[in-house]
Design a protein around this motif. Structure first.
Motif, PDB file in Angstrom:
ATOM      1  N   SER B 105     -10.676  13.853 -12.727  1.00 17.54           N
ATOM      2  CA  SER B 105     -10.962  15.275 -12.534  1.00 17.54           C
ATOM      3  C   SER B 105     -10.322  15.728 -11.240  1.00 17.54           C
ATOM      4  CB  SER B 105     -12.464  15.513 -12.445  1.00 17.54           C
ATOM      5  OG  SER B 105     -13.089  15.136 -13.629  1.00 17.54           O
ATOM      6  N   SER B 106      -9.832  16.942 -11.238  1.00 18.05           N
ATOM      7  CA  SER B 106      -9.163  17.416 -10.028  1.00 18.05           C
ATOM      8  C   SER B 106     -10.209  17.851  -9.007  1.00 18.05           C
ATOM      9  CB  SER B 106      -8.252  18.576 -10.376  1.00 18.05           C
ATOM     10  OG  SER B 106      -8.998  19.540 -11.072  1.00 18.05           O
ATOM     11  N   GLY B 107      -9.766  18.031  -7.794  1.00 14.16           N
ATOM     12  CA  GLY B 107     -10.646  18.539  -6.750  1.00 14.16           C
ATOM     13  C   GLY B 107     -11.604  17.508  -6.220  1.00 14.16           C
ATOM     14  N   ARG B 108     -11.343  16.260  -6.523  1.00 14.24           N
ATOM     15  CA  ARG B 108     -12.215  15.221  -6.001  1.00 14.24           C
ATOM     16  C   ARG B 108     -11.845  14.927  -4.552  1.00 14.24           C
ATOM     17  NH1 ARG B 108     -14.367  10.282  -8.117  1.00 14.24           N
ATOM     18  NH2 ARG B 108     -13.794  10.876 -10.206  1.00 14.24           N
ATOM     19  N   CYS B 114      -7.030   5.971  -1.641  1.00  9.70           N
ATOM     20  CA  CYS B 114      -5.884   6.569  -0.983  1.00  9.70           C
ATOM     21  C   CYS B 114      -5.583   5.867   0.334  1.00  9.70           C
ATOM     22  CB  CYS B 114      -6.133   8.035  -0.721  1.00  9.70           C
ATOM     23  SG  CYS B 114      -6.513   8.883  -2.225  1.00  9.70           S
ATOM     24  N   LEU B 115      -6.629   5.309   0.928  1.00  7.58           N
ATOM     25  CA  LEU B 115      -6.427   4.628   2.201  1.00  7.58           C
ATOM     26  C   LEU B 115      -5.699   3.305   2.007  1.00  7.58           C
ATOM     27  CD1 LEU B 115      -9.956   5.263   3.675  1.00  7.58           C
ATOM     28  CD2 LEU B 115      -7.827   6.351   4.355  1.00  7.58           C
ATOM     29  N   MET B 116      -5.611   2.892   0.763  1.00  4.73           N
ATOM     30  CA  MET B 116      -5.060   1.566   0.549  1.00  4.73           C
ATOM     31  C   MET B 116      -3.709   1.596  -0.124  1.00  4.73           C
ATOM     32  SD  MET B 116      -8.196  -0.641   0.193  1.00  4.73           S
ATOM     33  CE  MET B 116      -8.195  -0.607  -1.535  1.00  4.73           C
ATOM     34  N   ASP B 117      -3.053   2.739  -0.069  1.00  4.55           N
ATOM     35  CA  ASP B 117      -1.773   2.856  -0.728  1.00  4.55           C
ATOM     36  C   ASP B 117      -0.735   1.925  -0.148  1.00  4.55           C
ATOM     37  OD1 ASP B 117      -2.650   4.558  -2.562  1.00  4.55           O
ATOM     38  OD2 ASP B 117      -1.986   6.377  -1.555  1.00  4.55           O
ATOM     39  N   GLN B 118      -1.073   1.337   0.980  1.00  6.70           N
ATOM     40  CA  GLN B 118      -0.151   0.409   1.599  1.00  6.70           C
ATOM     41  C   GLN B 118       0.199  -0.752   0.666  1.00  6.70           C
ATOM     42  OE1 GLN B 118      -1.522   0.036   5.511  1.00  6.70           O
ATOM     43  NE2 GLN B 118       0.094  -1.375   6.095  1.00  6.70           N
ATOM     44  N   VAL B 125       7.487  -0.888  -9.526  1.00  3.92           N
ATOM     45  CA  VAL B 125       7.213   0.521  -9.799  1.00  3.92           C
ATOM     46  C   VAL B 125       6.277   0.710 -10.996  1.00  3.92           C
ATOM     47  CG1 VAL B 125       9.385   0.745 -11.063  1.00  3.92           C
ATOM     48  CG2 VAL B 125       8.272   2.773 -10.172  1.00  3.92           C
ATOM     49  N   TYR B 126       6.360  -0.198 -11.987  1.00  2.00           N
ATOM     50  CA  TYR B 126       5.537  -0.012 -13.182  1.00  2.00           C
ATOM     51  C   TYR B 126       4.102  -0.455 -12.971  1.00  2.00           C
ATOM     52  CZ  TYR B 126       7.084  -4.844 -13.581  1.00  2.00           C
ATOM     53  OH  TYR B 126       7.372  -6.155 -13.309  1.00  2.00           O
ATOM     54  N   LEU B 127       3.797  -1.060 -11.817  1.00  2.52           N
ATOM     55  CA  LEU B 127       2.403  -1.427 -11.543  1.00  2.52           C
ATOM     56  C   LEU B 127       1.763  -0.535 -10.480  1.00  2.52           C
ATOM     57  CD1 LEU B 127       2.286  -5.336 -11.536  1.00  2.52           C
ATOM     58  CD2 LEU B 127       1.512  -3.770 -13.290  1.00  2.52           C
ATOM     59  N   LYS B 128       2.524   0.415  -9.977  1.00  4.93           N
ATOM     60  CA  LYS B 128       1.973   1.283  -8.940  1.00  4.93           C
ATOM     61  C   LYS B 128       0.852   2.140  -9.526  1.00  4.93           C
ATOM     62  CE  LYS B 128       6.143   1.784  -6.143  1.00  4.93           C
ATOM     63  NZ  LYS B 128       5.923   0.889  -5.023  1.00  4.93           N
ATOM     64  N   LYS B 129      -0.114   2.452  -8.669  1.00  2.00           N
ATOM     65  CA  LYS B 129      -1.240   3.251  -9.121  1.00  2.00           C
ATOM     66  C   LYS B 129      -0.789   4.680  -9.410  1.00  2.00           C
ATOM     67  CE  LYS B 129      -3.640   1.620  -5.667  1.00  2.00           C
ATOM     68  NZ  LYS B 129      -4.592   1.443  -4.599  1.00  2.00           N
ATOM     69  N   ASP B 130      -1.389   5.270 -10.430  1.00  2.36           N
ATOM     70  CA  ASP B 130      -1.116   6.670 -10.698  1.00  2.36           C
ATOM     71  C   ASP B 130      -2.299   7.456 -10.155  1.00  2.36           C
ATOM     72  OD1 ASP B 130      -0.784   9.203 -11.776  1.00  2.36           O
ATOM     73  OD2 ASP B 130       0.309   8.387 -13.488  1.00  2.36           O
ATOM     74  N   PRO B 131      -2.060   8.334  -9.151  1.00  5.64           N
ATOM     75  CA  PRO B 131      -3.205   8.991  -8.517  1.00  5.64           C
ATOM     76  C   PRO B 131      -4.023   9.835  -9.490  1.00  5.64           C
ATOM     77  CG  PRO B 131      -1.099   9.902  -7.758  1.00  5.64           C
ATOM     78  CD  PRO B 131      -0.779   8.667  -8.536  1.00  5.64           C
ATOM     79  N   ALA B 132      -3.436  10.251 -10.599  1.00  4.58           N
ATOM     80  CA  ALA B 132      -4.148  11.180 -11.475  1.00  4.58           C
ATOM     81  C   ALA B 132      -4.956  10.490 -12.572  1.00  4.58           C
ATOM     82  CB  ALA B 132      -3.153  12.154 -12.104  1.00  4.58           C
ATOM     83  N   SER B 161     -11.064   1.441 -13.066  1.00  3.20           N
ATOM     84  CA  SER B 161     -10.197   1.058 -11.957  1.00  3.20           C
ATOM     85  C   SER B 161      -8.891   1.837 -11.990  1.00  3.20           C
ATOM     86  CB  SER B 161      -9.889  -0.440 -12.025  1.00  3.20           C
ATOM     87  OG  SER B 161      -8.925  -0.804 -11.069  1.00  3.20           O
ATOM     88  N   LYS B 162      -8.251   1.927 -10.833  1.00  4.33           N
ATOM     89  CA  LYS B 162      -6.929   2.535 -10.770  1.00  4.33           C
ATOM     90  C   LYS B 162      -5.853   1.497 -11.076  1.00  4.33           C
ATOM     91  CE  LYS B 162      -7.449   6.747  -9.224  1.00  4.33           C
ATOM     92  NZ  LYS B 162      -6.689   7.957  -9.337  1.00  4.33           N
TER      93      LYS B 162
END
Lengths: 260, 593
Positions: B105-108, B114-118, B125-132, B161-162
């Motif tokens: 859902s948007s607006g969360r 997000c702090l762990m995008d490191q 690239v095909y295993l990267k998390k999709d933020p949406a 899970s993301k």
């Protein structure tokens, strides 16, 4: 390739650590089994030679000091505050025994009643069971029999190694200690367990104890592996005279026999 | 539970700031820092675990949510409820595992993820998390139970899970769920406490993850691995005692051969359809078959990332149902996996439909060859096959088909068949993408055009004609034996979202590389000599610019040589100290601002 870092220098075992009390020990040999020594020298330890792991479970009453015992050994820390274990704690400790890498999985189970129902899940496949009690609390010693019984339901009693450990040695006066040790030795002999008394607060006997656990589990897994191998060799001889399906049946039979 | 109170995120953030900006949460997770609060480690792997049950009055409902403080919007909860149960009457008796994907859902509020995008930057690239999007991994149990009013026990344990690590989460669920269904809450509590002790999901290291009395050993691939080698990187211990440890050869790969065996003869066409981002629907008898097949499709163009939306399991109750099934627009370029027979009607206008029957374990290959005409799909129980009027650009690779056929006849193990097919797809995709890589690399300006005193030069823009010209000499014919209309395939691909996504990533990487080279060129200059020849205003301007560049280089992880950042800082310091004292004070102050 993921290469593990070298084993810590103070986790290297070259000689068999001695037992705590001769009258309640798993065996009284003063050195490793000669077969194990020569197997390690010849590097034909099979799976033992490659990242062999043994699973150890720690059981016992609520707040007898299971987590403290592990923390003293694995992290060399002692926390005076009590924090109940939820479910299970886990530590992995790596050793080198007779030049062979060997890891212990230490599963520190919760003493709380409400987690008893899930305990069996965690007990499965243990090679050694550390039954812990509080040296200043006789009741917790009495309960060790029940803990053992529960833990053995999930494991093969003939192959699992047992250790009966009295913790919080620093809390009991010498006279108190003499009394409870007498009882503990009796229980240990009955269970066929090796008895140890330790203090996680002072660190007394903690390292010695875990080195003994590591060495004895290592020794018994190498022996089991060697035995399996000679059994397999016999199996190969059988194959010359019989067809494949027969072999399958005989090996299967043998397996079920030794598991009982 | 009281011990595991709601994490005091704000307080922790303050403590993080106290330790300086270089300390990130990801680092804290790696070293087991005292800054970690209960549930931090858990959150690195999972958003939450839910139990979805069936209430006679309410229908599906979330019965339990772990950790209790985890946030799900009502919309998300509704989606999870419907997606966690099979939506057709096909016999899902017993235990079933599948996976779904749903829109966040948007607006969360910004979550811990997000702090762990490191960690993300080292992932392929095909295993990267999709933020949406979130993934939901389901273990569903349906058994007869006369003591219940409905006569059936129906419950799902769902991990949200993301992370797209399907094989891994399936293995974990298989350990937890059966125990949970028997022993209830303490089991879930213990499992969560196990997970909250796991090391962070760091790519490239061997992870030992204790769960329910066993240790799962797994390695998350990195973008530096050679494609196709991931499965060989883990040492497969001969040890078979599953009570002690489980070694997973892969964290995410599904069995391609098993999934594609019902439509085996059309793999070439399916690869093209996925590559071009065509609207594709998989109609399967059960959610586990639909989800595995969709994931197999998405992964067959690896190492390319499939950039559009895909739903391994999609139901008529899904929030996006209207959006995706409307007839007023052309079908969206997405891949949907469905099981409800209703979709046969709703989606009959879709251009490509894969219908699969039961996937046979032995990997039997069906005999029919022809692609079916779409109009045949009017009835509910149409035969398995691919329904499409699409004409593949490339000819079919008869050799791979022969090879796999032979494998079926010789009863080659499924893992070997899977490896052969995976390698085939990998080689095909690489043959296709190498000419593009080569051309795009040529868009980079020459090293000598980079001057420290000018802004970095611009990348040349992508020209379709120029690219097509390169194909004549250095096209896919160099690495692939496949004949056909490669040009046509490229032309179509350049219009797809997969190209768009791929190109954006490359463009960003090259821009960063340019910035990095520019920064290095600046570092090699003697800046003190330069400021002697220039006015104070220009010197101040330079300091501010350098500071900006430095911050950017750190924040964006620019691919600079290891000592560049330190050297740049030294330059800044020495310029500042060469300036008058009052200016020094001001410039040093802006450091902390």
């Amino acid at each position: 390739m993921s290469v593990l870092p070298p084993v810590r220098r103070d986790r290297i075992v070259g000689e068999l650590p001695q037992c705590f009390k001769k009258e309640a020990s798993l065996h009284s040999r003063t050195s490793f089994h000669p077969k194990v020594v020569s197997a390690c020298q010849e590097q034909r330890t099979g799976t033992v030679g490659r990242f062999k792991i043994s699973k150890i479970i720690v059981v016992g009453d609520l707040s007898v000091g299971k987590t403290c015992l592990i923390n003293r050994f694995c992290k060399n820390t002692f926390d005076k505050n009590y924090k109940a274990t939820i479910g299970v704690d886990f530590e992995m400790e790596r050793f080198e025994v007779l030049g062979v890498p060997f890891s212990l999985q230490l599963w520190d189970t919760a003493g709380q009643e409400r987690f008893k129902c899930i305990a069996s899940t965690y007990y499965r496949g243990a090679q050694a069971i550390i039954i812990t009690f509080d040296l200043s609390n006789v009741v917790s010693l009495e309960h060790t029999r029940q803990w053992l019984q529960d833990a053995l339901k999930e494991n093969d009693p003939s192959s699992v190694l047992l250790f009966l450990v009295g913790a919080k040695k620093d809390l009991s006066s010498p006279s108190q200690y003499v009394l409870i040790e007498k009882d503990a030795l009796k229980v240990a002999k009955e269970m066929k367990a090796e008895y140890w008394a330790i203090s996680s607060l002072t660190g007394e006997n903690v390292k010695e104890f875990f080195f003994r656990v590591a060495s004895l589990t290592f020794e018994s897994s190498v022996l089991a592996e060697l035995e399996k191998r000679s059994a397999r060799n016999i199996g190969e001889v059988v194959r010359i005279n019989s067809n494949d399906s027969n072999l399958y049946m005989t090996t299967k039979k043998r397996k079920s026999k030794c598991c009982k | 539970m009281a011990l595991w109170g709601i994490p005091r995120l704000e307080e922790r953030n303050e403590r993080l700031q106290d330790q300086g900006p270089s300390r990130s949460l990801a680092e804290a997770l790696c070293v087991g820092n005292s800054l970690l609060l209960p549930w931090d480690r858990f959150s690195a792997w999972l958003h939450c675990i839910c139990v979805v049950g069936f209430d006679l009055e309410l229908g599906q409902a979330v019965e339990v949510l772990y950790p209790p403080h985890s946030k799900l919007t009502d919309k998300e909860k509704t989606n999870i409820c419907y997606l966690s149960f099979p939506d057709s009457n096909a016999g899902c008796l017993g235990d079933t595992q599948f996976c779904f994907r749903f829109r966040q859902s948007s607006g969360r509020k910004v979550s811990l993820h997000c702090l762990m995008d490191q960690f993300d930057k080292d992932l392929p690239v095909y295993l990267k998390k999709d933020p949406a999007y979130y993934y939901g991994y389901v273990y569903f149990r349906q058994v007869r139970d006369k003591t219940l009013k409905r006569g059936y026990f129906q419950k799902s344990l769902v991990m949200i899970s993301k992370l797209p690590y399907i094989k891994f989460f399936q293995t974990v669920l298989k350990k937890i769920a059966p125990e949970y269904f028997e022993k209830s809450d303490p089991c879930l509590e213990a499992a969560c406490s196990d997970i909250d002790r796991w090391p962070a999901p760091c790519p490239g290291t061997m992870l030992n993850l204790p769960i329910m009395g066993v240790v799962i050993k797994v390695r998350i691939p990195t973008c530096h691995d050679k494609p196709g080698t991931t499965t060989q990187l883990i040492e497969t211990t001969p040890q078979t005692d599953a009570h002690i440890s489980i070694s997973l050869p892969t964290i995410h790969e599904v069995d391609l051969f098993r999934c594609f065996s019902p439509v085996f003869l059309h793999i070439q066409m399916l690869w093209e359809l996925v590559l071009l981002g065509e609207p594709l629907v998989v109609m399967a008898p059960t959610p586990s078959e639909s989800s595995e097949t969709v994931l197999a499709l998405v992964s067959c163009i690896s190492p390319l990332k499939y950039c559009s939306d895909f739903r391994p399991y999609f139901t008529i109750h899904d929030t996006e149902f209207k959006e995706y099934t409307t007839r007023t627009q052309a079908p969206p370029p997405v891949i949907l996996g469905v099981t409800n027979p209703f979709f046969a009607k709703t989606l009959q206008h879709w251009p490509h439909i894969i219908r699969i029957g039961d996937i046979k374990l032995a990997g039997e290959v069906p005999k029919q060859v022809k692609v079916k005409k779409l109009k045949n799909l009017k009835t509910l129980d149409s035969k398995p096959g691919v329904y499409s009027s699409y004409k593949p650009f490339l000819n079919r690779d008869e050799e791979i088909i022969k090879q796999l056929h032979k494998g079926v006849q010789q009863k080659r193990p499924s893992e070997a068949q899977n490896a052969i097919l995976r390698r085939h797809f990998l080689e095909l995709t690489q043959s296709f993408i190498i000419p593009l890589e080569r051309y795009v690399a040529s868009l980079m300006p020459l090293q000598k055009s980079i001057s420290p005193w000018k802004s970095p030069p611009q990348l040349k823009s992508f020209s379709q004609d120029e690219f097509m010209k390169t194909l004549e000499k250095t096209g896919p014919q160099l690495t692939s034996r496949l004949k056909g209309d490669w040009i046509g395939l490229y032309r179509q691909f350049l219009k797809s979202s997969n190209f768009d996504g791929w190109f954006r990533t490359r463009w960003k990487e090259m821009t960063q590389k340019l910035e990095a080279l520019h920064l290095e060129a600046l570092c090699d200059e003697d800046l003190l000599v330069w400021i002697q020849k220039h006015t104070e205003v220009e010197a101040v301007d330079l300091v501010l610019k350098l500071k900006n560049k430095l911050m950017w280089a750190i924040a964006e992880h620019l691919p600079v040589k290891p000592d560049t950042v330190a050297r740049l800082q030294m330059h800044i310091d020495s310029i500042i100290s060469a300036l008058p004292e009052d200016l020094q004070g001001i410039l040093l102050k802006t450091d902390t601002a």
